[in-house]
Design an enzyme around this catalytic site. Structure first.
Site, short mmCIF file in Angstrom:
data_model
loop_
_atom_site.label_atom_id
_atom_site.label_comp_id
_atom_site.label_asym_id
_atom_site.label_seq_id
_atom_site.Cartn_x
_atom_site.Cartn_y
_atom_site.Cartn_z
N ARG A 1 44.35 39.32 41.92
CA ARG A 1 42.99 39.32 41.18
C ARG A 1 42.48 37.73 41.29
NH1 ARG A 1 43.10 43.84 42.21
NH2 ARG A 1 42.82 45.73 40.71
N HIS B 1 38.81 41.57 50.32
CA HIS B 1 39.75 42.81 49.41
C HIS B 1 40.20 43.84 50.41
CE1 HIS B 1 40.15 43.67 45.05
NE2 HIS B 1 41.33 44.51 45.73
#
Length: 343
Positions: free
Chosen positions: A259, A307
């Site tokens: 993250r 991502h």
């Protein structure tokens, strides 16, 4: 016939037709509560429904928001990270299924009622995808391929100094399914590997395990490549800060597939600019999409990917989803998110 007893001839006729033509009564008469209701905001939500219907055609699926489905009929809700208002409307939930790779965002949103369990999917395909990304990032850096690409553009033949894998220490933050898989794959390539997690692991052959604040700094002291696979929780927020980065070996490289909030961006940028950190490959960011004005874009030492280290393939995940629904019906749910830990 008993006086007052009314017969619905239409229903009887439909049941007879079902018997004659092989249609199940369940298919003709959907249950009061759908087996699962999907969040309409999910990208390509139809793919999820199609994959589930192919895998388990007996299940009754629906969508929310809906013009025909009452909120009280939504007992099992599948989402990535629905808005808090959605959960306030769905006040009769028994279970929320997290379809995302990480469940931390759904927990952090605070939308899911405290007494409603959150189930998480297990997807070995995605574990392999993220591991492949980590290994590719590591070997690209280790073989100095990006530097060779720059030299090639300038038509320069210039062999660069390299280390053998056993002399490169890779430290991995997080020993979940992805971190553990990556550690073993990287170890098989001949690299020296250590891991850091909530508690020391005793079951990792040839891989050293660290835990706690002191353990993190101890591991970093010898780390040439730091790989982060951690979720975002209160404990991991800003974990990779200036102190941790300075503890890494000179010229260390950072790979983040966990993250974005785990990394203090300003500290990483400063460490790269002063030369202590040689560069980074980052797939996750505190703000996504990464703003066009962010400094990472202009730094040649930083590789930005949007991502994509692990992408969701519904067909690969519906097996886990049907298992969760089966456990829900039997009252024996197992793969639940730990609210205290945040994942």
């Amino acid at each position: 016939m008993h006086e007052g007893l009314q017969v619905n001839h239409t229903v009887i006729e439909e049941v007879l037709q079902a018997t004659l033509y092989g249609t199940s009564f369940r298919e003709m008469m959907p249950p009061k509560y759908p087996d699962i209701v999907f969040d309409r905001a999910i990208p390509d939500v139809e793919q999820w429904v199609h994959a589930l219907r192919v895998h388990a055609p007996e299940l009754h699926c629906d969508y929310w928001p809906s013009e025909t489905l009452d909120a009280g009929a939504v007992r099992v809700f599948a989402t990535f990270a629905a808005a808090k208002e959605t959960f306030e409307a769905l006040d009769n939930l028994d279970l929320v299924v997290s379809l995302a790779r990480g469940d931390d965002g759904l927990v952090a949103s605070g939308g899911v009622q405290e007494d409603v369990p959150i189930a998480k999917l297990h997807d070995l395909t995605q574990v392999d995808q993220v591991t492949e990304y980590i290994v590719a990032a590591l070997t690209t850096h280790h073989l100095r391929l990006e530097e060779y690409a720059t030299l090639a553009k300038n038509r320069m033949w210039a062999p660069l100094e390299m280390k053998v894998p056993k002399d490169v220490h890779v430290g991995i933050l997080g020993v979940g399914a992805i971190g553990l898989n990556a550690a073993r794959k990287i170890k098989s390539l001949g690299f020296s590997v250590s891991v850091w997690s909530r508690s020391v692991r005793r079951d990792l052959s040839g891989i050293q395990s660290f835990a706690g604040s002191a353990g993190l700094l101890t591991m970093c002291a010898n780390t040439n490549v730091l790989v982060c696979t951690l979720p975002h929780t209160e404990k991991t927020n800003g974990l990779i800060n200036a102190q941790v980065l300075q503890e890494l070996a000179a010229g260390a490289y950072v790979i983040n597939v966990g993250r974005g909030q785990t990394v203090v961006d300003e500290a990483l940028i400063a460490a790269i600019r002063d030369g202590h950190i040689s560069g980074a490959m980052l797939d996750v960011f505190s703000t996504e999409p990464l703003p066009a004005t962010h400094e990472y874009w202009a730094m040649p030492e930083v590789t930005v990917t949007p991502h994509i280290a692990g992408f969701t393939v519904p067909e690969a995940r519906v097996g886990s989803l049907t298992r969760i629904l089966s456990e829900y019906r039997s009252g024996s749910l197992t793969s639940l998110v730990d609210r205290m830990e945040g994942f």
